[in-house]
Design a protein around this motif. Structure first.
Motif, PDB file in Angstrom:
ATOM      1  N   THR A 198       0.853  -1.183   0.000  1.00 15.75           N
ATOM      2  CA  THR A 198       0.000   0.000   0.000  1.00 15.75           C
ATOM      3  C   THR A 198       0.893   1.238   0.000  1.00 15.75           C
ATOM      4  N   VAL A 199       0.691   2.108  -0.969  1.00 12.30           N
ATOM      5  CA  VAL A 199       1.579   3.242  -1.176  1.00 12.30           C
ATOM      6  C   VAL A 199       0.803   4.544  -1.003  1.00 12.30           C
ATOM      7  N   LYS A 200       1.352   5.461  -0.206  1.00 12.34           N
ATOM      8  CA  LYS A 200       0.774   6.800  -0.095  1.00 12.34           C
ATOM      9  C   LYS A 200       1.325   7.640  -1.243  1.00 12.34           C
ATOM     10  N   VAL A 201       0.429   8.231  -2.030  1.00  9.31           N
ATOM     11  CA  VAL A 201       0.819   9.018  -3.199  1.00  9.31           C
ATOM     12  C   VAL A 201       0.405  10.467  -2.976  1.00  9.31           C
ATOM     13  N   ASN A 202       1.378  11.377  -2.991  1.00 14.76           N
ATOM     14  CA  ASN A 202       1.070  12.814  -2.991  1.00 14.76           C
ATOM     15  C   ASN A 202       0.914  13.277  -4.434  1.00 14.76           C
ATOM     16  N   THR A 211       0.860  18.390   7.041  1.00 19.70           N
ATOM     17  CA  THR A 211       0.512  18.197   5.634  1.00 19.70           C
ATOM     18  C   THR A 211       0.005  19.470   4.980  1.00 19.70           C
ATOM     19  N   LYS A 217       4.802  16.956   1.316  1.00 14.55           N
ATOM     20  CA  LYS A 217       4.037  17.528   2.412  1.00 14.55           C
ATOM     21  C   LYS A 217       3.307  18.782   1.930  1.00 14.55           C
ATOM     22  N   SER A 253      -3.116  13.932  -1.027  1.00 13.70           N
ATOM     23  CA  SER A 253      -2.577  12.572  -1.041  1.00 13.70           C
ATOM     24  C   SER A 253      -3.703  11.548  -1.116  1.00 13.70           C
ATOM     25  N   GLY A 254      -3.355  10.376  -1.575  1.00 13.18           N
ATOM     26  CA  GLY A 254      -4.281   9.254  -1.637  1.00 13.18           C
ATOM     27  C   GLY A 254      -3.512   7.965  -1.456  1.00 13.18           C
ATOM     28  N   THR A 255      -4.224   6.873  -1.389  1.00 15.02           N
ATOM     29  CA  THR A 255      -3.605   5.569  -1.166  1.00 15.02           C
ATOM     30  C   THR A 255      -3.837   4.672  -2.362  1.00 15.02           C
ATOM     31  N   LYS A 308      -3.350   0.826  -3.691  1.00 12.93           N
ATOM     32  CA  LYS A 308      -3.106  -0.539  -3.248  1.00 12.93           C
ATOM     33  C   LYS A 308      -2.486  -1.339  -4.375  1.00 12.93           C
TER      34      LYS A 308
END
Length: 793
Positions: free
Chosen positions: A502-506, A610, A707, A711-713, A715
């Motif tokens: 699971t990757v946090k994407v800015n 953020t 920052k 952002s979103g996640t 999968k």
């Protein structure tokens, strides 16, 4: 005569048209709706709590590795039906691999594994891969007495139905409530109680007898189980009309007999016999049945190994009878060579093995090496699952037996399986009416890449924005910056980048982020877990009792779990004593504040906030973040109020004004502390509280990229976990731990390229094993399979 000839001509013409239409429909089924089926190779048969289940999946589409589907799904559920994991893995060369860490506190007897591709969900979900894995949770106490065996028997007329007046074969299958075969004996009696047939088990609870049903008669089986207990079961009622289909095995051929009573034979005149394999038509024979019976001999030497479906149609292409038969031309295997290059069976000794695949073969293999003394379930394997059990309804007991030998006795026993299990590929009513399966789940034809869709912008705004810029974390270097064009519907995709975990994407929409923070939905095609999970009840597990091997495994699994608990306990003690760490804001407060400024207050670590980077000034950031503090206006015109007073302003603990604060870039600010009224650390009473602002120092940690951006996640696939294989030639602190591994080696990525086909592997013994079991399974690019099981001792 002219009229009769014309009618015959029209009938033949119509049947030819219908036959051609059937061919067209079958071709479309074969080419557009080919089913996929899968098999999982595990490193061993049972596991203890805290251990890792390692598995490799092999997926076939027809007779070749499935290459169209790109993602493979494995769901793990517990003994209450609760979903524990929904793992997604990329498929390469028709294979995928993964793992599942069993919770150390798990107390259930089984875990359930359901495996599938998205494409498989469009068809009968009863044929998805299901397996219950035995969990050795604690040493077994006094064995509980098993429930009494409850046997049951089922009867299966050959071809589908018994027909009055026609002698036919009636097969039967007797099992207990766990699916194990039961040996039975008995008789079949008519209405008057007279015996008309004997019931005798031939193999694993199965057998057959001949019966000629008579109109008006009902037939009943009176049988006994192995303990001599009596039972009574009614046979299926015979039909008054129709045809009887019999398929007789022969060397290199199948003899097909079709029989009808006089009235039906006269009405039918001709029958059409069609054979299909993997939804492809492999033969079609038109036979005259006006005399009451007909025979067709079909050569099978040129057919592939697998299940042949034989269906009898009338001239209107309506199905009359159906039967499956197994063709074994021994063409489904390849034989890699396995050699031990270096023996090291003593404690922690080194071993080296070589695998040599025949030249020019591109093979995808997996290898598991385990302690030979633990339990091993060889009742099912890659041959028996992909060729047999994944193709028929109902459970087959010890299916691997049917692939150990290719002799007449085994063929006869396998034919009993064919007689007692149904066929699933075609619903002939749908086929003849040109109906096709409804596709609710489009195939995963692309890997899980960085993709998504921007939600909430108009088409004009999407055109103006043009692109989305994303920052993806990279643990080894600076974040990856990716810019992708937006399609007219807001979608974007980078097909070259596979995502794992699971990757946090800015992200930022457009060059200047003028559209604010519209929602981005990442991975819109990601398949969520199935709504219905399976309870791990043991139904899908071959139970052979607590063997010596299982007892040995149970002992060492319990010992390993005990060591794991001790190790975790030591870690917990260390955390309690030594790990009283300070929070980030506590560290910032100690670093920046002094004197009266070190008191209580609202604290903000701007380096980790953020929303700070996007704020016009620090006042804009503080709005609505401090209860009771009212801020309005901007820049030098800012107005502040708190409990009737005006907060004092400080930069680095020096009193200042709003204009100076507003002109200080937020990117230069490290820490903000807001003191409730009254603030006693400054001049002028501080009845309105105070806002203390601290600018960054040279040793400040730089702001994390992204920052302040939306952002979103996303999968991605299951994170790849590496199998731990110690190297005892080199000392590490972990070498001091006791080594109780029962899986010595696991490698799911043994792939040859057709040129350099010799592969070598090194592994080390544990502290307890005196010999090893090596199991190699896999498949080639042309669909041939292999299984090697060898003991190293």
């Amino acid at each position: 005569m002219r009229t009769i000839f014309l009618l015959l001509f029209l009938c033949c013409g119509l049947s030819a048209i219908k036959a051609q239409q059937l061919d067209d429909v079958l071709n479309r089924y074969a080419n557009e709706f080919t089913n996929e089926r899968c098999y999982l190779h595990y490193d061993k048969s049972s596991y203890g709590p805290g251990e890792t289940i390692w598995f490799k999946a092999y997926v076939l589409k027809g007779i070749l590795p499935a290459t169209d589907s790109k993602s493979f799904y494995v769901d793990i559920s517990d003994d209450k039906g609760k979903l524990l994991a929904h793992n997604v893995m990329p498929m390469v060369e028709g294979g995928a691999f993964g793992n599942f860490d069993i919770p150390t506190a798990y107390k259930g007897e089984y875990l359930h594994v359901k495996a599938y591709t998205k494409w498989m969900l469009n068809f009968d979900t009863a044929f998805l891969y299901n397996k219950d894995i035995k969990i050795l949770a604690g040493r077994p106490a006094n064995a509980k007495p098993l429930p009494a065996v409850i046997p049951a028997i089922q009867f299966f007329p050959e071809g589908g139905d018994a027909v009055n007046g026609i002698s036919g074969k009636i097969a039967f299958k007797a099992n207990d409530q766990w699916g194990k075969p039961v040996k039975v004996t008995g008789t079949v009696v008519n209405n008057a109680g007279a015996k008309v047939a004997d019931i005798t088990t031939l193999h694993d609870g199965m057998g057959w007898f001949a019966l000629t049903p008579k109109a008006g008669e009902k037939y009943t089986a009176k049988w006994k189980d192995e303990k001599g207990k009596d039972y009574t079961t009614a046979l299926p009622a015979a039909k008054t009309g129709g045809v009887n289909l019999a398929v007789i095995n022969g060397a290199g051929k199948r003899t097909i007999n079709v029989t009808a009573n006089a009235a039906d034979a006269e009405a039918l005149q001709k029958v059409i016999i069609v054979g299909t394999m993997h939804q492809f038509k492999v033969f079609e024979v038109v036979k005259d049945i006006s005399s009451g019976s007909t025979t067709a001999v079909v050569p099978t030497n040129s057919l592939i190994t697998g299940i042949l479906n034989v269906t009898v149609f009338n001239q209107s292409m309506q199905p009359l009878a159906e039967r499956i038969s197994f063709i074994n031309n021994d063409d489904y295997t390849f034989k890699p060579e396995f050699n031990v290059d270096h023996w090291g069976l003593s404690k922690r000794a080194r071993n080296k093995i070589d695998i040599l695949v025949p030249d020019s073969l591109v093979a995808n293999l997996s290898i598991a090496i385990t302690d030979v003394n633990i339990d091993s379930d060889s009742s099912n394997n890659i041959y028996s699952h992909l060729l047999l059990t994944s193709e028929v309804k109902g459970m087959v007991y010890k299916p691997s037996y049917y692939f150990k030998e290719n002799d007449e006795t085994t063929a006869q026993h396998l034919d009993l399986v064919m007689l007692t299990h149904g066929w699933r590929r075609f619903n002939w009513e749908m086929v003849t009416q040109k109906q096709f399966p409804k596709i609710n789940y489009p195939m995963d034809s692309m890997y899980l890449t960085l993709s998504g869709q921007v939600i909430g912008l108009s088409p004009a705004q999407i055109r103006e924005a043009g692109s989305i810029t994303m920052l993806l974390p990279n643990p080894n270097k600076a974040p990856d910056i990716i810019n992708l064009p937006l399609q007219s519907n807001g979608t974007f995709i980078d097909s070259s980048l596979l995502l794992f975990d699971t990757v946090k994407v800015n992200y930022q929409i457009g060059a200047k982020n003028k559209f604010g923070e519209p929602l981005v939905k990442f991975m819109p095609g990601f398949l969520p877990p199935l709504a219905k999970t399976m309870v791990a009840s043991g139904k899908y597990n071959d139970k052979f009792g607590d063997t010596t091997g299982m007892g040995h495994h149970w002992f060492w699994a319990d010992e390993a779990a005990s060591l794991l608990r001790q190790y975790e306990g030591a870690l917990m003690d260390e955390v309690v004593v030594k790990a009283k760490t300070k929070t980030r804001v506590q560290e910032m407060d100690e670093k920046y504040t002094s004197g009266m400024f070190s008191g209580d207050g609202y604290q903000f670590d701007i380096t980790n906030e953020t929303g700070a980077l996007g704020a016009m000034d620090i006042f804009a950031f503080l709005q609505s973040r401090v209860a009771g503090l009212q801020i309005s206006g901007t820049g030098a015109n800012v107005q502040m109020s708190w409990r009737g007073g005006t907060p004092q302003l400080y930069i680095n603990e020096m009193q200042t004004d709003a204009d100076m604060v507003a002109s200080t870039p937020v990117s230069d600010i490290a820490y903000v502390k807001v003191f409730r009224p009254p603030f006693m650390g400054g001049f002028g009473g501080g009845s309105g509280g105070a806002i203390a602002i601290y600018t960054r120092r040279g040793d400040d940690v730089k702001r994390e990229p992204g920052k302040g951006l939306a952002s979103g996640t996303a999968k991605g696939y299951q994170a790849i976990k590496q199998f731990y294989s110690p190297n005892y030639d080199n000392f590490t602190p972990d070498n001091n731990k006791k080594d109780l591994r029962t899986t010595l080696f696991w490698n799911p990525q043994v792939i040859t390229n057709g040129h350099d086909n010799k592969l070598s592997f090194t592994f080390y013994n544990n502290d307890i094993s005196e010999s090893f079991r090596v199991v190699i399974e896999g498949i080639t690019r042309d669909g041939r399979m292999t299984r090697i099981e060898q003991i190293m001792e």
